[in-house]
Scaffold this motif. Structure first.
Motif, PDB file in Angstrom:
ATOM      1  N   VAL A 227       0.507  -2.418   1.995  1.00 59.64           N
ATOM      2  CA  VAL A 227       0.043  -1.785   3.233  1.00 59.64           C
ATOM      3  C   VAL A 227       0.879  -0.538   3.551  1.00 59.64           C
ATOM      4  O   VAL A 227       0.338   0.530   3.855  1.00 59.64           O
ATOM      5  CB  VAL A 227       0.083  -2.793   4.406  1.00 59.64           C
ATOM      6  CG1 VAL A 227      -0.179  -2.092   5.727  1.00 59.64           C
ATOM      7  CG2 VAL A 227      -0.939  -3.892   4.175  1.00 59.64           C
ATOM      8  N   ILE A 228       2.203  -0.662   3.439  1.00 61.92           N
ATOM      9  CA  ILE A 228       3.058   0.516   3.687  1.00 61.92           C
ATOM     10  C   ILE A 228       2.695   1.616   2.693  1.00 61.92           C
ATOM     11  O   ILE A 228       2.561   2.793   3.037  1.00 61.92           O
ATOM     12  CB  ILE A 228       4.552   0.144   3.542  1.00 61.92           C
ATOM     13  CG1 ILE A 228       4.930  -0.919   4.571  1.00 61.92           C
ATOM     14  CG2 ILE A 228       5.425   1.379   3.718  1.00 61.92           C
ATOM     15  CD1 ILE A 228       6.341  -1.451   4.409  1.00 61.92           C
ATOM     16  N   SER A 229       2.506   1.202   1.462  1.00 61.69           N
ATOM     17  CA  SER A 229       2.160   2.131   0.393  1.00 61.69           C
ATOM     18  C   SER A 229       0.850   2.853   0.691  1.00 61.69           C
ATOM     19  O   SER A 229       0.758   4.085   0.577  1.00 61.69           O
ATOM     20  CB  SER A 229       2.059   1.324  -0.906  1.00 61.69           C
ATOM     21  OG  SER A 229       1.360   2.009  -1.880  1.00 61.69           O
ATOM     22  N   GLY A 230      -0.163   2.098   1.120  1.00 58.57           N
ATOM     23  CA  GLY A 230      -1.457   2.692   1.443  1.00 58.57           C
ATOM     24  C   GLY A 230      -1.356   3.647   2.625  1.00 58.57           C
ATOM     25  O   GLY A 230      -1.988   4.709   2.635  1.00 58.57           O
ATOM     26  N   ALA A 231      -0.536   3.292   3.608  1.00 54.29           N
ATOM     27  CA  ALA A 231      -0.387   4.141   4.784  1.00 54.29           C
ATOM     28  C   ALA A 231       0.196   5.500   4.403  1.00 54.29           C
ATOM     29  O   ALA A 231      -0.248   6.541   4.891  1.00 54.29           O
ATOM     30  CB  ALA A 231       0.504   3.446   5.818  1.00 54.29           C
ATOM     31  N   ILE A 232       1.183   5.487   3.508  1.00 51.88           N
ATOM     32  CA  ILE A 232       1.817   6.751   3.094  1.00 51.88           C
ATOM     33  C   ILE A 232       0.817   7.623   2.332  1.00 51.88           C
ATOM     34  O   ILE A 232       0.683   8.825   2.598  1.00 51.88           O
ATOM     35  CB  ILE A 232       3.058   6.473   2.220  1.00 51.88           C
ATOM     36  CG1 ILE A 232       4.129   5.756   3.041  1.00 51.88           C
ATOM     37  CG2 ILE A 232       3.611   7.775   1.639  1.00 51.88           C
ATOM     38  CD1 ILE A 232       5.302   5.256   2.225  1.00 51.88           C
ATOM     39  N   THR A 233       0.089   7.007   1.401  1.00 55.05           N
ATOM     40  CA  THR A 233      -0.898   7.788   0.642  1.00 55.05           C
ATOM     41  C   THR A 233      -2.008   8.287   1.562  1.00 55.05           C
ATOM     42  O   THR A 233      -2.535   9.386   1.377  1.00 55.05           O
ATOM     43  CB  THR A 233      -1.464   6.937  -0.507  1.00 55.05           C
ATOM     44  OG1 THR A 233      -0.370   6.493  -1.325  1.00 55.05           O
ATOM     45  CG2 THR A 233      -2.416   7.743  -1.381  1.00 55.05           C
ATOM     46  N   GLY A 234      -2.356   7.494   2.586  1.00 51.25           N
ATOM     47  CA  GLY A 234      -3.350   7.926   3.565  1.00 51.25           C
ATOM     48  C   GLY A 234      -2.886   9.146   4.338  1.00 51.25           C
ATOM     49  O   GLY A 234      -3.649  10.105   4.540  1.00 51.25           O
ATOM     50  N   LEU A 235      -1.621   9.137   4.741  1.00 52.52           N
ATOM     51  CA  LEU A 235      -1.054  10.293   5.444  1.00 52.52           C
ATOM     52  C   LEU A 235      -1.126  11.531   4.547  1.00 52.52           C
ATOM     53  O   LEU A 235      -1.490  12.626   5.002  1.00 52.52           O
ATOM     54  CB  LEU A 235       0.396   9.980   5.845  1.00 52.52           C
ATOM     55  CG  LEU A 235       1.193  11.110   6.490  1.00 52.52           C
ATOM     56  CD1 LEU A 235       0.542  11.573   7.780  1.00 52.52           C
ATOM     57  CD2 LEU A 235       2.630  10.665   6.751  1.00 52.52           C
ATOM     58  N   ALA A 236      -0.803  11.346   3.283  1.00 54.64           N
ATOM     59  CA  ALA A 236      -0.875  12.466   2.334  1.00 54.64           C
ATOM     60  C   ALA A 236      -2.306  13.001   2.256  1.00 54.64           C
ATOM     61  O   ALA A 236      -2.525  14.217   2.174  1.00 54.64           O
ATOM     62  CB  ALA A 236      -0.388  12.024   0.952  1.00 54.64           C
TER      63      ALA A 236
END
Ligand SMILES: Nc1ncnc2c1ncn2[C@@H]1O[C@H](COP(=O)(O)OP(=O)(O)OP(=O)(O)O)[C@@H](O)[C@H]1O
Ligand SMILES: [Mg+2]
Lengths: 327, 249
Positions: A227-236
């Motif tokens: 989830v943290i990983s997805g959030a960061i890629t989403g921000l990108a």
């Protein structure tokens, strides 16, 4: 051999010096390239958290990148057309404010990551790769047929979104925003890797059975990492859309998922700066080799094969003299 | 009966046509070391996996301190006080010795949902981990990467991680395997003292260690417990001699 810290510092120095030099010499295109590299690096840093620390080979991180992109696209579209966004139960206004768009992108990516993670983590290995890939393709085909927002043609946003106190239309200022975000996320990533959660996640990757016999839940640890990983890629993804002032279904393409994984392998799996170095090299090659030949991917392929065969720790591992392993 | 620390009733497990556990009744009393011996492939590790929750039995029940835990996860059993060591080391090889021990302490006493503070700055966890390392004689190696440890040191680390849990019952799968004569002797002395903290289910091939340590011995052959008794009873049991000890007695 260079110590990993100095190598990292060198990369940061380059990411500050090159755009500043480009600004002084008015080579605006170089700044745009650097911005692209930094945003793609951020997307890969996100994936590296799942892949490097959690051992989760997600081949569907384009999902989050695209969700971030469409969050920006949809919100800014409604703002620029002065129309309300109808969510069924209620309607909301669009926005041209970056911080709000980022927040929404992070929340939506996280929510989707919870769902995808819960379903995918029931499997492992090749099945995990396939199921994450399938989710990406689902979104890809959905946006192609999503006529309200341009369908296959995508969606153009005429003016870059705003950030309080800055003029985001000035390339170096927008670059500054992206660079600061990347640095902040790298800092948090470094802290996380050494935290209690990081230790447990590391163990869940290496020895799930041991992790259970000390009373911890490896699947839950991996889900949170996902989830943290997805959030960061989403921000990108939101930043990438703002860089191009354009979103399209290609942000969800499996090729993109493969590309950011390639950055990580190139730079070094599980290395804090691995994805950053990988992204910088990729964007540089794409630009210079791409001018010479349309087949530059072949050279990239050759480099990748050499890395995989002879330098398992990627470029960071090669230069810092620590072949395998993690930070 | 309820003061039994650990008990299995009628544990049965088949792998295809192979009955790896055949209606096994086993129990462990407070303060004792109860050894399980038996030839290779007898089903010792399979029994342990059902006690720890890694395998579900086809039939039968597992009780921890009188509570039926048959349906509980490995995690829940660990939290209920079961400390297990593995026959083949299950350790985070890329991590340091100290990090492996801290993992145990973290699982037992800390919150894992902390994302920013370095875990090695948590004095309580580190102290608990270092105490355990000290007891097995690994404190000096605490900053070594686990992959660099000798086989014997990994066996010690296995035990140390279990110690960090401060369990109510130890379940140890061949802790002496590959330790060498001197290492076995040190481990034997250590386990001898440990039984006063928590009773031990000890699976072990090293007969000197078993005879020196065990309060009771059970003999497992082809998935069946064929005998349970004191050291002397087992030594003189004809069926056991034939089935197992006969090979080297
Ligand atoms: N997951 C499994 N699937 C199929 N067969 C299995 C499985 N696990 C164990 N077995 C078989 O069950 C039998 C008992 O195995 P187990 O590992 O419990 O023996 P053991 O008594 O621990 O032996 P050793 O002394 O060699 O460790 C063996 O014949 C083994 O091959
Ligand atoms: Mg065994």
């Amino acid at each position: 051999m260079i110590q990993e810290r100095y190598l990292n510092a060198l990369v940061l120095f380059g990411l500050i010096a090159v755009p500043l030099y480009a600004m002084a010499t008015e080579e605006l295109f170089t700044i745009t390239l650097a911005t692209r590299a930094v945003i793609l690096a951020l997307a890969a840093v996100g994936l590296n958290l799942a892949l490097g620390l959690g051992g989760l080979v997600s081949f569907g991180h384009a999902t989050f990148f695209g969700i971030g992109g469409y969050t920006m696209g949809v919100l800014a579209y409604h703002a620029q057309t002065y129309t309300a966004l109808d969510l069924g139960l209620f309607t909301i206004e669009g926005t041209k404010s970056m911080p709000i768009i980022w927040l929404v992108a992070i929340i939506l990516s996280s929510l989707v990551a919870v769902v995808i993670g819960m379903l995918s983590l029931r499997t492992s290995g090749v099945y995990f790769i396939m199921i994450t890939l399938a989710f990406g393709q689902m979104f890809f085909f959905f946006t192609i047929s999503w006529a309200a927002y341009g369908g296959e043609d995508g969606l153009s946003i005429y003016v870059r979104n705003g950030f309080p106190g800055l003029n985001t239309l000035v390339p170096i200022q927008f670059y500054g925003i992206c660079f600061v975000i990347l640095c902040a996320v790298l800092f948090l990533n470094a802290r996380l890797a050494k935290s209690p959660f990081g230790l447990a996640l590391n163990a869940a990757r290496q020895t799930p059975m041991r992790t259970q016999t000390v009373g911890l839940d490896p699947t839950r640890l991996k889900l949170v990492a996902f989830v943290i990983s997805g959030a960061i890629t989403g921000l990108a993804g939101a930043l990438f859309a703002d860089l191009n002032r354009f979103v399209s279904p290609t942000m969800f393409s499996w090729q993109f998922s493969g590309e950011i994984m390639l950055f990580i392998i190139l730079g070094g799996v599980g290395r804090l700066f691995g994805p950053v170095i990988g992204a910088v090299i990729f964007v540089t090659l794409e630009h210079f080799l791409g001018e010479i030949t349309d087949f530059w991917h072949i050279y990239l392929g050759v480099i990748l094969v050499i890395i995989v065969l002879f330098a398992r720790g990627g470029i960071v591992g090669l230069l810092s003299g620590r072949g395998g392993g993690h930070d | 009966m309820t003061d039994l620390v650990l008990e299995t009733r009628g544990i049965t497990k088949s792998f295809g046509a192979l009955k790896a556990s055949d209606s096994i009744d086993f129990d462990l009393r407070p303060g004792e070391i109860h050894a399980i011996i038996g030839p290779n492939g007898a089903g010792k590790s399979t029994l342990i996996k059902q006690i720890s929750g890694e395998l579900r039995p086809d039939a039968g029940q597992v009780f921890l301190a009188g509570t039926d835990v048959t349906q509980q996860t490995t995690r829940a059993r660990a939290r209920a006080g079961l400390g297990r060591t593995f026959q083949i080391s299950e350790l985070a090889m890329e991590d340091t010795v100290l990090q492996n021990a801290v993992l145990g302490a973290l699982g037992a006493s800390g919150s894992v949902w902390r994302f920013l503070k370095p875990v090695l700055s948590d004095a309580e966890l580190v102290t608990r981990a270092e105490e355990a390392l000290d007891r097995v004689g690994l404190l000096d190696a605490r900053n070594q990467r686990t992959a660099e440890l000798s086989h014997g040191q990994r066996r010690q680390l296995e035990v140390a991680v279990a110690l960090t849990l401060r369990p109510k019952v130890f379940v140890m799968d061949e802790p002496m395997a590959g330790l060498g004569a001197e290492g076995s002797l040190t481990m034997t002395r250590f386990l001898d003292g440990l039984r006063s903290e928590a009773p031990i289910l000890l699976v072990e091939h090293d007969m000197d260690a078993v005879f020196a340590l065990a309060d009771r011995i059970s003999v497992l052959v082809y998935g069946r417990l064929i005998a349970t008794g004191t050291v002397d009873e087992i030594r003189s049991n004809a069926e056991v001699r034939e089935a197992y000890l006969g090979e080297d007695a």
